[in-house]
Motif scaffolding. Structure first.
Motif, PDB file in Angstrom:
ATOM      1  N   GLY A  39       0.045  -6.751  -3.917  1.00  0.00           N
ATOM      2  CA  GLY A  39      -0.246  -7.442  -4.894  1.00  0.00           C
ATOM      3  C   GLY A  39       0.490  -7.219  -6.398  1.00  0.00           C
ATOM      4  N   SER A  40       0.175  -8.185  -7.262  1.00  0.00           N
ATOM      5  CA  SER A  40       0.747  -7.816  -8.493  1.00  0.00           C
ATOM      6  C   SER A  40       0.391  -6.567  -9.333  1.00  0.00           C
ATOM      7  N   ARG A  41      -0.601  -5.929  -8.879  1.00  0.00           N
ATOM      8  CA  ARG A  41      -1.468  -4.878  -9.590  1.00  0.00           C
ATOM      9  C   ARG A  41      -1.450  -3.479  -8.843  1.00  0.00           C
ATOM     10  N   HIS A  42      -0.393  -3.477  -7.781  1.00  0.00           N
ATOM     11  CA  HIS A  42       0.002  -2.490  -6.691  1.00  0.00           C
ATOM     12  C   HIS A  42       0.408  -1.306  -7.524  1.00  0.00           C
ATOM     13  N   ILE A  43       0.087   0.088  -7.558  1.00  0.00           N
ATOM     14  CA  ILE A  43       0.480   0.875  -8.076  1.00  0.00           C
ATOM     15  C   ILE A  43       0.799   2.067  -6.894  1.00  0.00           C
ATOM     16  N   HIS A  44       2.058   2.221  -6.350  1.00  0.00           N
ATOM     17  CA  HIS A  44       2.396   3.372  -5.444  1.00  0.00           C
ATOM     18  C   HIS A  44       3.744   4.128  -5.463  1.00  0.00           C
ATOM     19  N   ARG A  45       4.042   4.946  -4.804  1.00  0.00           N
ATOM     20  CA  ARG A  45       5.249   5.683  -4.652  1.00  0.00           C
ATOM     21  C   ARG A  45       5.722   5.759  -3.191  1.00  0.00           C
ATOM     22  N   ILE A  46       6.892   5.711  -2.912  1.00  0.00           N
ATOM     23  CA  ILE A  46       7.635   5.744  -1.524  1.00  0.00           C
ATOM     24  C   ILE A  46       8.399   6.842  -1.451  1.00  0.00           C
TER      25      ILE A  46
END
Length: 157
Positions: free
Chosen positions: A107-114
């Motif tokens: 979604g538009s509030r997603h925080i991540h790292r790949i």
């Protein structure tokens, strides 16, 4: 499924591009000094990116400036670390490994790292709607999730 339906489903859109690499305007490239990326397509309501990842390459914690999206692992394996934030609790990171053919909506509030934590190169296709205009980079500090920088499309990427 119509093209309009695909635009609403970010993962289906990424998978559609992954299904036919002959339509990509460029071939994937790998760069030992930094992740390589190239925008494959852009429309009024979305954009598609091709990214490559050598072993050990990855992003820092970031969001997508209010855009929702998805990514599809075309080849190799990637690990996504997702940040969860609950009131009165420190941020929590949950890792998920995604192998070739796997994908993930967010979604538009997603925080991540790949990150490519494997020993093989990886290629992924990313879809965003609306198109990326900003990305906020974060770090987890003593006070929780801290903003490091806000990057602008056309200026930092």
């Amino acid at each position: 499924m119509t093209v309009a339906d695909l635009r609403l489903d970010h993962l289906a859109l990424a998978q559609r591009f992954a299904a036919d690499p002959r339509v990509w305007p460029v071939a994937p490239r790998f760069d030992a000094s930094a992740r390589w990326y190239h925008r494959l397509a852009e429309a009024d309501d979305h954009e598609i990116w091709l990214l490559t990842w050598l072993p050990g390459q990855g992003t820092d914690l970031h969001d997508h400036g209010g855009s929702a999206g998805a990514f599809h692992v075309f080849s190799g394996t990637l690990t996504e670390d997702t940040v969860s934030i609950a009131p009165d609790s420190p941020p929590r990171i949950t890792a998920r490994e995604l192998g070739e053919g796997a994908g993930r909506r967010f979604g538009s509030r997603h925080i991540h790292r790949i990150t490519n934590r494997s020993n093989r190169p990886a290629i992924s296709i990313h879809a965003y709607a609306p198109a990326l205009r900003t990305m906020t980079r974060y770090r987890i500090g003593a006070s929780g999730l801290d903003v490091v920088t806000v990057e602008q499309a056309g200026a930092q990427w």
